[in-house]
Design a protein around this motif. Structure first.
Motif, PDB file in Angstrom:
ATOM      1  N   ALA A 158       0.916  -1.124   0.173  1.00  0.00           N
ATOM      2  CA  ALA A 158      -0.135   0.207   0.487  1.00  0.00           C
ATOM      3  C   ALA A 158       0.568   1.225  -0.140  1.00  0.00           C
ATOM      4  O   ALA A 158       0.944   2.166   1.042  1.00  0.00           O
ATOM      5  N   PRO A 159       1.541   1.029  -1.000  1.00  0.00           N
ATOM      6  CA  PRO A 159       2.185   2.633  -1.215  1.00  0.00           C
ATOM      7  C   PRO A 159       1.636   3.961  -2.056  1.00  0.00           C
ATOM      8  O   PRO A 159       0.796   3.939  -1.970  1.00  0.00           O
ATOM      9  N   LEU A 160       2.718   5.138  -1.193  1.00  0.00           N
ATOM     10  CA  LEU A 160       1.882   6.016  -1.374  1.00  0.00           C
ATOM     11  C   LEU A 160       2.324   6.347  -2.612  1.00  0.00           C
ATOM     12  O   LEU A 160       2.812   7.419  -3.129  1.00  0.00           O
ATOM     13  N   SER A 161       1.770   6.322  -3.643  1.00  0.00           N
ATOM     14  CA  SER A 161       1.131   6.036  -4.658  1.00  0.00           C
ATOM     15  C   SER A 161       0.011   6.426  -5.338  1.00  0.00           C
ATOM     16  O   SER A 161      -1.238   6.416  -4.887  1.00  0.00           O
ATOM     17  N   VAL A 162      -0.289   7.031  -7.075  1.00  0.00           N
ATOM     18  CA  VAL A 162      -1.524   6.830  -7.576  1.00  0.00           C
ATOM     19  C   VAL A 162      -2.380   5.451  -8.070  1.00  0.00           C
ATOM     20  O   VAL A 162      -1.516   4.359  -7.971  1.00  0.00           O
ATOM     21  N   ALA A 178     -17.935   1.609  12.467  1.00  0.00           N
ATOM     22  CA  ALA A 178     -17.655   2.724  11.074  1.00  0.00           C
ATOM     23  C   ALA A 178     -16.986   1.581   9.614  1.00  0.00           C
ATOM     24  O   ALA A 178     -15.934   0.844  10.646  1.00  0.00           O
ATOM     25  N   THR A 179     -16.704   1.895   8.696  1.00  0.00           N
ATOM     26  CA  THR A 179     -15.780   1.075   7.685  1.00  0.00           C
ATOM     27  C   THR A 179     -15.782   1.886   6.680  1.00  0.00           C
ATOM     28  O   THR A 179     -16.294   2.189   6.023  1.00  0.00           O
ATOM     29  N   ALA A 180     -14.498   2.458   6.189  1.00  0.00           N
ATOM     30  CA  ALA A 180     -14.328   3.398   5.282  1.00  0.00           C
ATOM     31  C   ALA A 180     -12.858   2.801   4.118  1.00  0.00           C
ATOM     32  O   ALA A 180     -12.585   1.821   4.395  1.00  0.00           O
ATOM     33  N   ARG A 181     -12.857   3.098   2.934  1.00  0.00           N
ATOM     34  CA  ARG A 181     -12.524   2.531   2.074  1.00  0.00           C
ATOM     35  C   ARG A 181     -12.250   4.348   0.813  1.00  0.00           C
ATOM     36  O   ARG A 181     -12.983   4.986   1.193  1.00  0.00           O
ATOM     37  N   LEU A 182     -10.592   3.900   0.866  1.00  0.00           N
ATOM     38  CA  LEU A 182      -9.658   4.965   0.444  1.00  0.00           C
ATOM     39  C   LEU A 182      -9.214   5.222  -1.268  1.00  0.00           C
ATOM     40  O   LEU A 182      -8.342   3.527  -0.738  1.00  0.00           O
ATOM     41  N   GLN A 183      -9.056   5.173  -2.387  1.00  0.00           N
ATOM     42  CA  GLN A 183      -8.350   5.070  -3.094  1.00  0.00           C
ATOM     43  C   GLN A 183      -7.615   6.451  -3.436  1.00  0.00           C
ATOM     44  O   GLN A 183      -8.181   7.338  -3.990  1.00  0.00           O
ATOM     45  N   LEU A 184      -5.845   6.400  -3.706  1.00  0.00           N
ATOM     46  CA  LEU A 184      -5.584   7.984  -3.320  1.00  0.00           C
ATOM     47  C   LEU A 184      -5.631   8.334  -5.466  1.00  0.00           C
ATOM     48  O   LEU A 184      -5.604   7.204  -6.638  1.00  0.00           O
ATOM     49  N   ASP A 195       3.240  15.067   3.539  1.00  0.00           N
ATOM     50  CA  ASP A 195       2.172  14.273   3.306  1.00  0.00           C
ATOM     51  C   ASP A 195       0.808  14.009   2.685  1.00  0.00           C
ATOM     52  O   ASP A 195       0.122  12.408   2.527  1.00  0.00           O
ATOM     53  N   VAL A 196       0.047  14.768   2.447  1.00  0.00           N
ATOM     54  CA  VAL A 196      -1.250  14.774   2.173  1.00  0.00           C
ATOM     55  C   VAL A 196      -1.101  13.591   0.884  1.00  0.00           C
ATOM     56  O   VAL A 196      -1.468  14.522  -0.032  1.00  0.00           O
ATOM     57  N   TRP A 197      -2.083  13.014   1.045  1.00  0.00           N
ATOM     58  CA  TRP A 197      -2.797  12.683  -0.637  1.00  0.00           C
ATOM     59  C   TRP A 197      -4.745  12.738  -0.723  1.00  0.00           C
ATOM     60  O   TRP A 197      -5.039  12.015   0.520  1.00  0.00           O
ATOM     61  N   ALA A 198      -5.109  12.807  -1.815  1.00  0.00           N
ATOM     62  CA  ALA A 198      -6.133  12.640  -1.328  1.00  0.00           C
ATOM     63  C   ALA A 198      -6.515  11.818  -2.721  1.00  0.00           C
ATOM     64  O   ALA A 198      -6.070  11.042  -3.417  1.00  0.00           O
TER      65      ALA A 198
END
Lengths: 268, 268, 268, 268
Positions: free
Chosen positions: B142-146, B162-168, B217-220
């Motif tokens: 799970a690297p910090l990359s697209v 609560a359950t969350a999912r996120l894709q950079l 290191d903020v990713w959205a």
């Protein structure tokens, strides 16, 4: 209108760690009588309590399997309201009267922690176990009978803080011969604002009030107790110099009130 | 002389759940922007806060992997001082200024609970997880990359809250475009004495003060969030109607102080 | 010479998760009779078992508070040997005889997991709770008497997998009218070598053998049961279509042996 | 058709503790080099391994924060698939070749236990922590830089089994200078049928096969390690006589296969 005895306060009041009293409790208990360093006891007493010169360091180490209920059948939600606890009671004197004082206590449940802090019990999280008595006969059943052996333990953050053993010898007809002192606590809530960090917002000596107290099926026997030294904990300073008898019994009571002993201290 | 910022107070001060500030924190964070029922937000606000009419129910759900240290290398005792947290921040207004307010928060550590209560965070126990970024390359890293995918969850007493999912998708150059409101809390400690149960001993609106705040290191990216209804919890009333973007970043700060916003309320 | 019934094997044999039999058990049990989809039951049966056409999907969901001991007073080390369990038993037929089969089972203890795998119980970790009966009278005591209410729950990885409720109505004189089928399991241990991953090293249909079985204090009453759908678990396919009676009782037995039903399959 | 690499086998295959390989892993690792009693090492070796006379009791104690994924994005369900581990590797010789052997290993996750048993790792449950490196600068961040201090601990059933400390001094250019032996295990599954309890169903010497092994960001420094004596565990017999260097690094690999070293032993 936000509801809840404790935080979090919500319009519905379901989320609060603690609802309003009455709080009803029933438990299985193992308590080990022992004597520790009287100076270590004296050093732990809060303002308002004095050492009990006759006690010579007498203390009890308790392990409890608790079931809690409020007014909404909480006992049918055991994942939330059943919990285990361990604590030390040391002997002291308040206004000339013999009392117990609780300097250390551990539970495995957040609702128990919230109710306890409101009373003055300085609860931390721990992992607590005691041998149980089961009704179906087996070498694993540990019945309430002569010769039965029980163990109990307390751990926190992966460190063993106390271990006890007990072997039943005889029943005790009148539990008041053993458990006859009221229990005092220090109700304490700090301030974080930088200019008031030395001035707690709440600092009260309190007395536990237990309605409908019942102590049943009391057995006594020989006991062992160890309170090892662990980094980051001071409780080992109350380690036993000598161990007395061990007790195994059932106990129930309800809580609806709390007595503040030093009421003048309530608004420093 | 008894020591400790929080209970239990002892002569040595080792047993206290919280020592005196400064408290230093660093974390990995996942935060999900979403919109919930504005009436549900308004109903949770304490005295002193008003709904933010422009927010239309905007909130953030946070998951944090924390490392804590005080002044004694507590970070080298991770069994005691590393912890995980999840909370909701809703938008409100205080004295005309936009703020966040924290109505629900869960941690898995008792020291964090004690420090939080002193600040006004209404912490309960929970089990919190988030996907981590590891440096060694692997389908599991799970690297910090697209395109990297993250999950996060909160549970308490064996119920998923609560359950969350996120894709950079992309980095965020200036985190202040996202996280720019100060956080307010309700510092609250009840009374149990029967004649004062409706009168909390402490009931203050507070403002979190964070020294040396760093957000890095903020990713959205795209996000999902579910807050299911669970018996015994009210948080589902803040369930999402619409989910915005998700963020993954590092955050650090220190705590040495707390601002009391309604100081006149401190001694009701 | 290395010792231990299970791994890890050591010269002293203390570290083994399981020591050699006999294994002695005593428990408090809640069991809920219910009917599920017969096709879902049939789909779970291993080779050697056939659906019980008369059962129409009858099953029991069990919750157990266990105490274990071997030959070395393990019951006095409850932190290691006391545990909780939940499982489903579905009805099937083996060689014309009615039996139960265990497709899902959860425990909160690694020694129980190791012993269970050796028997054929497909144990996973879970968090299990049931309301307990305490001897000290209180609204929190849940005595064994008409009208008492009990709850039970199972969770894993922060997801609630089952919730039950039970209200006692009457005693059951002869438990054999309720619990009268032997229990079968699938003892299974895979291979990881790439060319043998489809060929388990062990794949046996087994029959549980329980010495000195005792079932005591059996109460029956009305019951509720929910088995919700949860991501990553298939158990909800055995969710109840109809719920029968609930039972609360004590049970004890010892294990010294296991019967392999399809012995020819033992060395494929 | 029932699916699953491990139990429980179901038609859908969701419930299995382990799905079929490939299994992908990435981790943060702390490993402490030390020397213990060579006789204690020799006494733990299974058939097929001989003491490494040149090792003089050399061993490594590892702590790992793991993230796992299979082929279905398991890494986005961290409550189920993220886990922590601690183990000892002792040095030995197999067929003239230097190898490591794993006599003790602890994890906090049941899927990891199931995969491990299939490989030959004698996994038990434990609670494992290590100081983490966070990206946001703070006294709490423990960055990968000269002088940073790390701690790690292992506990089981409320007993501390190992504690380590590490202070970073320098990077290590080539990790193969440190980690250069393949790892062997004993794959073992007992029989419970009374007449075969001394004859394990599976008893194989195995060799770990790691695809795409990556070891990155290796730092070395001074270290401490304690393995205290605890009732019910034999691991303290591998306590350090002397401690070497400590290492902190990232590691990733995938598992698709296992080598059975004593294949003739597979069908005793």
């Amino acid at each position: 209108m936000l509801k809840g005895f404790s935080v979090p306060l919500t319009p519905q009041g379901e989320s609060a760690l603690a609802g309003s009293p009455p709080w009803h409790y029933s438990s299985d208990c193992i308590a080990i009588e022992y004597w520790t360093d009287p100076d270590a006891v004296a050093a732990l007493l809060p303002p308002g309590l004095a050492p009990d010169e006759g006690s010579q360091g007498r203390a009890f180490f308790w392990f409890l399997d608790w079931q809690f209920t409020g007014s909404n059948d909480e006992l049918t939600d055991p994942a939330r309201y059943q919990y285990r606890e361990a604590f030390v009671l040391v002997e002291a004197v308040h206004g000339g009267q013999p009392v117990n004082y609780c300097p250390y206590i551990f539970v495995d449940n957040d609702a128990a922690m919230a109710r306890g802090w409101a009373q003055g019990y300085p609860k931390k999280l721990g992992s607590v176990f005691q041998t149980r008595s089961f009704s179906a006969p087996s070498p694993a059943a540990a019945p309430l009978s002569v010769g039965s052996r029980f163990g109990a333990s307390l751990a926190a953050h992966g460190e063993r803080l106390a271990t006890a053993r007990l072997q039943l010898k005889e029943t005790v007809a009148d539990p008041r011969t053993v458990f006859n002192r009221p229990t005092t606590m220090r109700r304490y809530f700090p301030q974080l604002a930088a200019d008031r960090q030395g001035l707690p917002a709440v600092d009260e000596l309190t007395l536990s009030l237990t309605d409908d107290l019942r102590i049943v099926d009391v057995w006594a026997g020989s006991a062992e107790l160890r309170i090892p030294e662990v980094q980051g904990e001071d409780m080992h300073r109350l380690a036993p110099r000598r161990v007395g008898r061990g007790y195994r019994f059932g106990m129930a009571y309800s809580v609806t009130d709390l007595r503040i002993l030093n009421d003048d201290a309530r608004r420093r």
